[in-house]
Design an enzyme around this catalytic site. Sequence first.
Site, PDB file in Angstrom:
ATOM      1  N   ASP A  20     -13.659  -3.711  16.519  1.00  0.00           N
ATOM      2  CA  ASP A  20     -14.469  -4.913  16.283  1.00  0.00           C
ATOM      3  C   ASP A  20     -13.514  -6.085  16.010  1.00  0.00           C
ATOM      4  O   ASP A  20     -12.698  -6.005  15.079  1.00  0.00           O
ATOM      5  CB  ASP A  20     -15.384  -4.674  15.075  1.00  0.00           C
ATOM      6  CG  ASP A  20     -16.193  -5.916  14.713  1.00  0.00           C
ATOM      7  OD1 ASP A  20     -16.033  -6.960  15.391  1.00  0.00           O
ATOM      8  OD2 ASP A  20     -16.962  -5.838  13.741  1.00  0.00           O
ATOM      9  N   GLU A  70      16.051  -8.381   9.584  1.00  0.00           N
ATOM     10  CA  GLU A  70      15.991  -6.920   9.587  1.00  0.00           C
ATOM     11  C   GLU A  70      15.885  -6.434  11.041  1.00  0.00           C
ATOM     12  O   GLU A  70      15.493  -5.316  11.303  1.00  0.00           O
ATOM     13  CB  GLU A  70      14.853  -6.404   8.718  1.00  0.00           C
ATOM     14  CG  GLU A  70      13.486  -6.953   9.047  1.00  0.00           C
ATOM     15  CD  GLU A  70      12.401  -6.369   8.152  1.00  0.00           C
ATOM     16  OE1 GLU A  70      12.227  -5.148   8.160  1.00  0.00           O
ATOM     17  OE2 GLU A  70      11.727  -7.162   7.453  1.00  0.00           O
ATOM     18  N   CYS A 102      11.905  -7.923   4.450  1.00  0.00           N
ATOM     19  CA  CYS A 102      11.470  -9.322   4.615  1.00  0.00           C
ATOM     20  C   CYS A 102      12.051 -10.264   3.562  1.00  0.00           C
ATOM     21  O   CYS A 102      11.792 -11.466   3.603  1.00  0.00           O
ATOM     22  CB  CYS A 102       9.938  -9.396   4.602  1.00  0.00           C
ATOM     23  SG  CYS A 102       9.185  -8.381   5.869  1.00  0.00           S
ATOM     24  N   HIS A 234       4.586 -14.462   0.828  1.00  0.00           N
ATOM     25  CA  HIS A 234       5.042 -13.735   2.014  1.00  0.00           C
ATOM     26  C   HIS A 234       3.787 -13.279   2.763  1.00  0.00           C
ATOM     27  O   HIS A 234       2.874 -12.708   2.163  1.00  0.00           O
ATOM     28  CB  HIS A 234       5.900 -12.536   1.600  1.00  0.00           C
ATOM     29  CG  HIS A 234       6.175 -11.590   2.712  1.00  0.00           C
ATOM     30  ND1 HIS A 234       6.721 -11.999   3.909  1.00  0.00           N
ATOM     31  CD2 HIS A 234       5.953 -10.255   2.847  1.00  0.00           C
ATOM     32  CE1 HIS A 234       6.839 -10.962   4.705  1.00  0.00           C
ATOM     33  NE2 HIS A 234       6.374  -9.880   4.090  1.00  0.00           N
TER      34      HIS A 234
HETATM   35  N1  COA Z   1     -15.037  -7.123  10.094  1.00  0.00           N
HETATM   36  C1  COA Z   1     -14.372  -7.706   9.067  1.00  0.00           C
HETATM   37  N2  COA Z   1     -13.444  -7.053   8.303  1.00  0.00           N
HETATM   38  C2  COA Z   1     -13.174  -5.768   8.626  1.00  0.00           C
HETATM   39  C3  COA Z   1     -13.834  -5.106   9.681  1.00  0.00           C
HETATM   40  C4  COA Z   1     -14.810  -5.829  10.432  1.00  0.00           C
HETATM   41  N3  COA Z   1     -15.445  -5.279  11.446  1.00  0.00           N
HETATM   42  N4  COA Z   1     -13.357  -3.849   9.758  1.00  0.00           N
HETATM   43  C5  COA Z   1     -12.432  -3.722   8.774  1.00  0.00           C
HETATM   44  N5  COA Z   1     -12.321  -4.885   8.087  1.00  0.00           N
HETATM   45  C6  COA Z   1     -11.416  -5.204   6.987  1.00  0.00           C
HETATM   46  C7  COA Z   1     -11.254  -4.078   5.982  1.00  0.00           C
HETATM   47  O1  COA Z   1     -12.285  -4.078   5.036  1.00  0.00           O
HETATM   48  C8  COA Z   1      -9.902  -4.447   5.384  1.00  0.00           C
HETATM   49  O2  COA Z   1     -10.064  -5.505   4.452  1.00  0.00           O
HETATM   50  P1  COA Z   1      -9.546  -5.319   2.936  1.00  0.00           P
HETATM   51  O3  COA Z   1      -8.083  -5.038   3.032  1.00  0.00           O
HETATM   52  O4  COA Z   1      -9.842  -6.624   2.308  1.00  0.00           O
HETATM   53  O5  COA Z   1     -10.297  -4.161   2.383  1.00  0.00           O
HETATM   54  C9  COA Z   1      -9.132  -5.028   6.559  1.00  0.00           C
HETATM   55  O6  COA Z   1     -10.121  -5.352   7.547  1.00  0.00           O
HETATM   56  C10 COA Z   1      -8.139  -4.066   7.190  1.00  0.00           C
HETATM   57  O7  COA Z   1      -8.804  -2.863   7.457  1.00  0.00           O
HETATM   58  P2  COA Z   1      -8.095  -1.458   7.211  1.00  0.00           P
HETATM   59  O8  COA Z   1      -9.049  -0.375   7.528  1.00  0.00           O
HETATM   60  O9  COA Z   1      -7.443  -1.451   5.864  1.00  0.00           O
HETATM   61  O10 COA Z   1      -6.982  -1.560   8.345  1.00  0.00           O
HETATM   62  P3  COA Z   1      -5.917  -0.504   8.799  1.00  0.00           P
HETATM   63  O11 COA Z   1      -5.944   0.707   7.938  1.00  0.00           O
HETATM   64  O12 COA Z   1      -6.101  -0.291  10.262  1.00  0.00           O
HETATM   65  O13 COA Z   1      -4.498  -1.246   8.608  1.00  0.00           O
HETATM   66  C11 COA Z   1      -2.777  -2.493   7.547  1.00  0.00           C
HETATM   67  C12 COA Z   1      -4.257  -2.432   7.883  1.00  0.00           C
HETATM   68  C13 COA Z   1      -2.431  -3.866   6.975  1.00  0.00           C
HETATM   69  C14 COA Z   1      -2.421  -1.417   6.525  1.00  0.00           C
HETATM   70  C15 COA Z   1      -1.950  -2.260   8.866  1.00  0.00           C
HETATM   71  O14 COA Z   1      -2.207  -3.314   9.764  1.00  0.00           O
HETATM   72  C16 COA Z   1      -0.460  -2.155   8.645  1.00  0.00           C
HETATM   73  O15 COA Z   1       0.061  -1.086   8.342  1.00  0.00           O
HETATM   74  N6  COA Z   1       0.283  -3.284   8.817  1.00  0.00           N
HETATM   75  C17 COA Z   1       1.716  -3.295   8.643  1.00  0.00           C
HETATM   76  C18 COA Z   1       2.180  -3.222   7.196  1.00  0.00           C
HETATM   77  C19 COA Z   1       2.014  -4.478   6.418  1.00  0.00           C
HETATM   78  O16 COA Z   1       1.852  -5.542   6.981  1.00  0.00           O
HETATM   79  N7  COA Z   1       2.089  -4.355   5.085  1.00  0.00           N
HETATM   80  C20 COA Z   1       1.940  -5.493   4.173  1.00  0.00           C
HETATM   81  C21 COA Z   1       2.779  -5.455   2.952  1.00  0.00           C
HETATM   82  S1  COA Z   1       4.487  -5.746   3.304  1.00  0.00           S
END
Ligand code: COA
Length: 364
Positions: A20, A70, A102, A234
């Site tokens: 979505d 990095e 980072c 960040h």
């Molecule tokens: N509409 C709106 N929001 C939605 C949605 C929809 N249809 N479906 C999911 N979401 C929201 C979730 O509720 C969540 O929000 P929240 O964090 O406020 O609860 C968000 O979208 C992300 O969903 P999630 O299921 O947690 O995503 P994911 O498990 O696929 O991965 C990360 C998200 C960030 C963990 C992943 O992209 C990642 O590993 N990124 C790299 C690491 C990173 O950037 N880390 C940051 C710290 S350095």
Amino acid sequence: VAVPRRYLDIVDLAVARGVDPGKYTQGLGAREMAVAEPGEDTVSLAATAATRALAGIDRSELGLLVVGTETGVDHSKPVASFVHGLLELPRAMRVYDTQHACYGGTAGLMTAIEWIASGAAGNRAALVICSDIARYGIHTAGEPTQGAGAIAMVIRRDPALLALDVGVTGASSTHVHDFWRPLGMREAQVDGHYSVECYLDAVATAYRGWTVQAIARGLIASPGCEQLARLCYHVPFCKMAKKAHLQVRRCDAEDDGIAFDEVAAAASFERQVAPSLPLCSRIGNVYTGSLYVGLAGLLDAQAGELADRRIGMFSYGSGCTSEFFSGVVSPRAAERIAEARLADVLAARERISIAEYERIMALT
Ligand code: COA
């Protein structure tokens, strides 16, 4: 600021992955994602950003070049050395890279600031560059949080953009395995949800450390981030900045002994943090550069009204180390940031299809 010539619309990526689009646009806060092709490595992005930052500046003033990255191009020869050669910078200067995920660019920035503040630099200036390609790979959870780019900053006495509060910082470091990239691997390994937890734990400690220093130096009267005109965090993905700000507000509430008000915190996010995010949402993650992409976007949008006002900044490097610091916007900031021509830099990019993105990913 330098960015790759190509970008992907994040909705195209969501559709291609059967997700979505709201998850990427609302859930992560993304709009577009920079895609670096093989010729756009960390060196070329850094050199392009540095060329722009040095326009109109006498290069013989420089005594230090640090590149935070990095995404190095060699295990031994630093990106900074290539940039030094490409830009034909002075021979009599220190040239090296700094690395801690980072945080590497902030390490370079702090070194430069303290080198100048100590008096060791004399009248010399420093060039600090953050250059990275954030790559998690296709079909991974991190895929929509990729990106690439570089930010170059000239650090000198009498700065044109921002005067940092030297020595007023809070740091937080712990040995955690939230994100890493083993030698020889192109893609980062990440425990995504744990990395968010580590970041939130770090911002609380670093922010409280900064608060103690800021009160001691008389920059603020008592704990409370409302005393900062804006906060830049960040930004590995834009939603992270909101999570970070709610955490900072939670710290303020706890330290004041009052209940955390989520509605007031969300309003504070819109006022104090959201103006720094539009540029981030159009580039994606730039690892070391992400905080400074946010800062550039904020100054580009609001430098005039922020003149002489203090902003807070938080830098986080997985692994982890982090720092909260602050600075006062220069009255000349609007004029200086206009020279970065951010709107033109973005407008010159080309939107690519998923097929083209996947072709480039297979090449790099
Ligand atoms: N509409 C709106 N929001 C939605 C949605 C929809 N249809 N479906 C999911 N979401 C929201 C979730 O509720 C969540 O929000 P929240 O964090 O406020 O609860 C968000 O979208 C992300 O969903 P999630 O299921 O947690 O995503 P994911 O498990 O696929 O991965 C990360 C998200 C960030 C963990 C992943 O992209 C990642 O590993 N990124 C790299 C690491 C990173 O950037 N880390 C940051 C710290 S350095």
